[in-house]
Design an enzyme around this catalytic site. Structure first.
Site, PDB file in Angstrom:
ATOM      1  N   ARG A   1       0.819  -1.236   0.000  1.00 28.28           N
ATOM      2  CA  ARG A   1       0.000   0.000   0.000  1.00 28.28           C
ATOM      3  C   ARG A   1       0.848   1.279   0.000  1.00 28.28           C
ATOM      4  O   ARG A   1       0.457   2.302   0.576  1.00 28.28           O
ATOM      5  CB  ARG A   1      -0.987   0.028   1.171  1.00 28.28           C
TER       6      ARG A   1
ATOM      7  N   SER B   1     -10.879  -0.577   4.365  1.00 25.82           N
ATOM      8  CA  SER B   1     -10.008  -1.063   5.447  1.00 25.82           C
ATOM      9  C   SER B   1      -9.350   0.159   6.071  1.00 25.82           C
ATOM     10  O   SER B   1      -8.414   0.709   5.501  1.00 25.82           O
ATOM     11  CB  SER B   1      -8.925  -1.976   4.907  1.00 25.82           C
TER      12      SER B   1
ATOM     13  N   GLU C   1      -5.054   3.851   7.138  1.00 26.79           N
ATOM     14  CA  GLU C   1      -4.711   3.597   5.730  1.00 26.79           C
ATOM     15  C   GLU C   1      -5.173   4.796   4.893  1.00 26.79           C
ATOM     16  O   GLU C   1      -4.567   5.144   3.894  1.00 26.79           O
ATOM     17  CB  GLU C   1      -5.468   2.344   5.276  1.00 26.79           C
TER      18      GLU C   1
HETATM   19  C1  LIG Z   1     -15.387  -0.078   0.341  1.00 25.80           C
HETATM   20  C2  LIG Z   1     -13.920   0.030   0.040  1.00 25.80           C
HETATM   21  C3  LIG Z   1     -13.208  -1.114  -0.257  1.00 25.80           C
HETATM   22  C4  LIG Z   1     -11.828  -1.031  -0.526  1.00 25.80           C
HETATM   23  N1  LIG Z   1     -11.135  -2.164  -0.820  1.00 25.80           N
HETATM   24  C5  LIG Z   1      -9.807  -2.090  -1.077  1.00 25.80           C
HETATM   25  C6  LIG Z   1      -9.058  -3.248  -1.383  1.00 25.80           C
HETATM   26  O1  LIG Z   1      -9.553  -4.362  -1.434  1.00 25.80           O
HETATM   27  N2  LIG Z   1      -7.721  -3.098  -1.623  1.00 25.80           N
HETATM   28  C7  LIG Z   1      -7.109  -1.877  -1.608  1.00 25.80           C
HETATM   29  O2  LIG Z   1      -5.893  -1.793  -1.853  1.00 25.80           O
HETATM   30  N3  LIG Z   1      -7.811  -0.753  -1.311  1.00 25.80           N
HETATM   31  C8  LIG Z   1      -9.130  -0.831  -1.060  1.00 25.80           C
HETATM   32  N4  LIG Z   1      -9.838   0.319  -0.774  1.00 25.80           N
HETATM   33  C9  LIG Z   1      -9.139   1.605  -0.715  1.00 25.80           C
HETATM   34  C10 LIG Z   1      -9.125   2.394  -2.037  1.00 25.80           C
HETATM   35  O3  LIG Z   1     -10.147   1.990  -2.914  1.00 25.80           O
HETATM   36  C11 LIG Z   1      -7.763   2.225  -2.731  1.00 25.80           C
HETATM   37  O4  LIG Z   1      -6.737   2.716  -1.911  1.00 25.80           O
HETATM   38  C12 LIG Z   1      -7.704   2.943  -4.078  1.00 25.80           C
HETATM   39  O5  LIG Z   1      -6.499   2.599  -4.712  1.00 25.80           O
HETATM   40  C13 LIG Z   1      -7.778   4.459  -3.946  1.00 25.80           C
HETATM   41  O6  LIG Z   1      -7.987   4.989  -5.241  1.00 25.80           O
HETATM   42  P1  LIG Z   1      -8.752   6.394  -5.442  1.00 25.80           P
HETATM   43  O7  LIG Z   1      -8.663   6.732  -6.884  1.00 25.80           O
HETATM   44  O8  LIG Z   1     -10.116   6.352  -4.871  1.00 25.80           O
HETATM   45  O9  LIG Z   1      -7.816   7.329  -4.576  1.00 25.80           O
HETATM   46  P2  LIG Z   1      -8.175   8.754  -3.939  1.00 25.80           P
HETATM   47  O10 LIG Z   1      -8.845   8.567  -2.626  1.00 25.80           O
HETATM   48  O11 LIG Z   1      -8.855   9.608  -4.943  1.00 25.80           O
HETATM   49  O12 LIG Z   1      -6.666   9.280  -3.703  1.00 25.80           O
HETATM   50  C14 LIG Z   1      -5.811   8.568  -2.834  1.00 25.80           C
HETATM   51  C15 LIG Z   1      -4.413   9.218  -2.927  1.00 25.80           C
HETATM   52  O13 LIG Z   1      -3.916   9.012  -4.242  1.00 25.80           O
HETATM   53  C16 LIG Z   1      -3.593  10.264  -4.844  1.00 25.80           C
HETATM   54  N5  LIG Z   1      -3.901  10.141  -6.268  1.00 25.80           N
HETATM   55  C17 LIG Z   1      -5.047   9.676  -6.817  1.00 25.80           C
HETATM   56  N6  LIG Z   1      -4.935   9.693  -8.158  1.00 25.80           N
HETATM   57  C18 LIG Z   1      -3.711  10.188  -8.448  1.00 25.80           C
HETATM   58  C19 LIG Z   1      -3.013  10.449  -9.657  1.00 25.80           C
HETATM   59  N7  LIG Z   1      -3.537  10.189 -10.843  1.00 25.80           N
HETATM   60  N8  LIG Z   1      -1.751  10.967  -9.579  1.00 25.80           N
HETATM   61  C20 LIG Z   1      -1.156  11.214  -8.363  1.00 25.80           C
HETATM   62  N9  LIG Z   1      -1.786  10.999  -7.202  1.00 25.80           N
HETATM   63  C21 LIG Z   1      -3.053  10.476  -7.236  1.00 25.80           C
HETATM   64  C22 LIG Z   1      -4.469  11.286  -4.141  1.00 25.80           C
HETATM   65  O14 LIG Z   1      -3.901  12.592  -4.206  1.00 25.80           O
HETATM   66  C23 LIG Z   1      -4.445  10.733  -2.722  1.00 25.80           C
HETATM   67  O15 LIG Z   1      -3.258  11.134  -2.080  1.00 25.80           O
HETATM   68  C24 LIG Z   1     -11.191   0.238  -0.505  1.00 25.80           C
HETATM   69  C25 LIG Z   1     -11.939   1.391  -0.209  1.00 25.80           C
HETATM   70  C26 LIG Z   1     -13.285   1.291   0.059  1.00 25.80           C
HETATM   71  C27 LIG Z   1     -14.043   2.551   0.355  1.00 25.80           C
END
Ligand SMILES: Cc1cc2nc3c(=O)[nH]c(=O)nc-3n(C[C@H](O)[C@H](O)[C@H](O)COP(=O)(O)OP(=O)(O)OC[C@H]3O[C@@H](n4cnc5c(N)ncnc54)[C@H](O)[C@@H]3O)c2cc1C
Length: 297
Positions: free
Chosen positions: A172, A223, A293
């Site tokens: 992560r 998580s 996380e």
């Molecule tokens: C119900 C639920 C289930 C989940 N299950 C999992 C799972 O099974 N496994 C897992 O690993 N995670 C899980 N997650 C967590 C989450 O989905 C992941 O961490 C996912 O990768 C985050 O992506 P996002 O685009 O929503 O990030 P955001 O919340 O939009 O951003 C997260 C971080 O990434 C940065 N960021 C986003 N896009 C970019 C970009 N293009 N360039 C530079 N920086 C960027 C943002 O600035 C921020 O710092 C879960 C979350 C929820 C709510």
């Protein structure tokens, strides 16, 4: 305000006064005065060329599934990449813009009979967020399939291709974790294996069922705490008797103690209060310091 006005003339789609609930899957958070939704790499770059010459603070957001927006909102702008989402499959390589939702990419791969991205079919974030977090599930992660990511260095105004090794992916974490937000992931390419459409889809169905059986349905922080070494936060939180513990609209899920769910109009401060209390109780009972996380904005 003058700077905000200049930014709105750049030619990138924007919305004013957007609620945190609209931007974050946690369905909480205050108002953000100005949010941009670029659709192409050209638009991203055009926006940042102007933005970096202003004092305006900014944050990059993908799917908003790992970001808690404070109740007071954010006094800068958000560049939300959810509409930046072209993807192409060439042979066993899938290349996609950063805003593509990971489940969508997993289904696109399945349609082509490509195997290796099934693990991501239930991870709700964007590809950019997935690379940033080295998202993973069921023993597989982005590090296992990524070839490279093209990254826009906002300060230097140049696009750099980082190969997998240069992305420094670990549990992560990536080279972007805890950075200064000057590197924007524009696109990523993944190398998959030739498979059989039916078995790829079957594997995704299995993962989907596992999630449905084990995880809550309500909006949640996912998580909430990081796993580390042998420590599984959900086990400790459950053992501490915290399932169902709530403050305001935020509650430790009765189904899975690792999730803090929104049981109705949770404020971000409710989520934060539950997280803090859970951390405190687990620390007092077991001497283990849980680390969130999720990121706070
Ligand atoms: C119900 C639920 C289930 C989940 N299950 C999992 C799972 O099974 N496994 C897992 O690993 N995670 C899980 N997650 C967590 C989450 O989905 C992941 O961490 C996912 O990768 C985050 O992506 P996002 O685009 O929503 O990030 P955001 O919340 O939009 O951003 C997260 C971080 O990434 C940065 N960021 C986003 N896009 C970019 C970009 N293009 N360039 C530079 N920086 C960027 C943002 O600035 C921020 O710092 C879960 C979350 C929820 C709510």
């Amino acid at each position: 305000m003058k700077d905000f006005c200049i930014l709105t003339t750049v030619g990138v789609k924007f919305k004013t006064r957007v609620s945190g609930a609209e931007l974050s899957s946690f369905k909480s958070g205050g108002t953000v005065p100005l949010v941009f939704f670029p659709e192409t790499a050209g638009q991203v770059i055009r926006l940042f060329k102007v933005l970096k010459n202003t004092p305006v603070k900014y944050r990059i957001l993908g799917g908003g599934t790992n970001t808690l927006i404070g109740d007071k909102g954010f006094d800068g702008i958000i560049v939300c990449l959810k509409d930046f989402k072209n993807c192409a499959v060439k042979g066993k390589i899938m290349e996609t813009d950063a805003g593509t939702a990971m489940p969508r990419l997993a289904y696109a791969a399945a349609q082509e009979g490509l195997s290796g991205f099934e693990f991501a079919s239930g991870i709700p974030g964007s590809v950019g967020g997935g690379v940033y977090m080295n998202a993973g599930a069921y023993g597989e992660d982005i590090a296992g399939v990524i070839l490279y990511a093209d990254v826009y260095d906002i300060r230097k105004d140049e696009i750099i291709r980082f190969k997998k090794e240069e992305l420094k992916l670990s549990y992560r974490r990536s080279r972007f974790s805890g950075g200064d937000g000057n590197e924007l992931i524009l696109r990523a390419a993944f190398e998959l294996k030739e498979g059989d459409i039916d078995s790829v889809k079957e594997k995704m169905r299995r993962f989907k069922k596992k999630r449905a059986d084990n995880q809550p349905k309500e909006p949640s922080l996912g998580s909430t705490f990081r796993r580390f070494e042998e420590v599984i936060p959900a086990v400790l939180i459950d053992k501490a008797g915290l399932k169902g513990y709530n403050i305001g609209g935020a509650c430790v899920s009765a189904k899975h103690a690792g999730f803090i769910v929104n049981i109705g109009n949770a404020k971000s401060s409710d989520y934060a209060a539950v997280m803090n209390r859970v951390k405190e109780i687990v620390s007092n009972k077991y001497g283990v310091e849980l680390t969130p996380e999720i990121e706070l904005l």
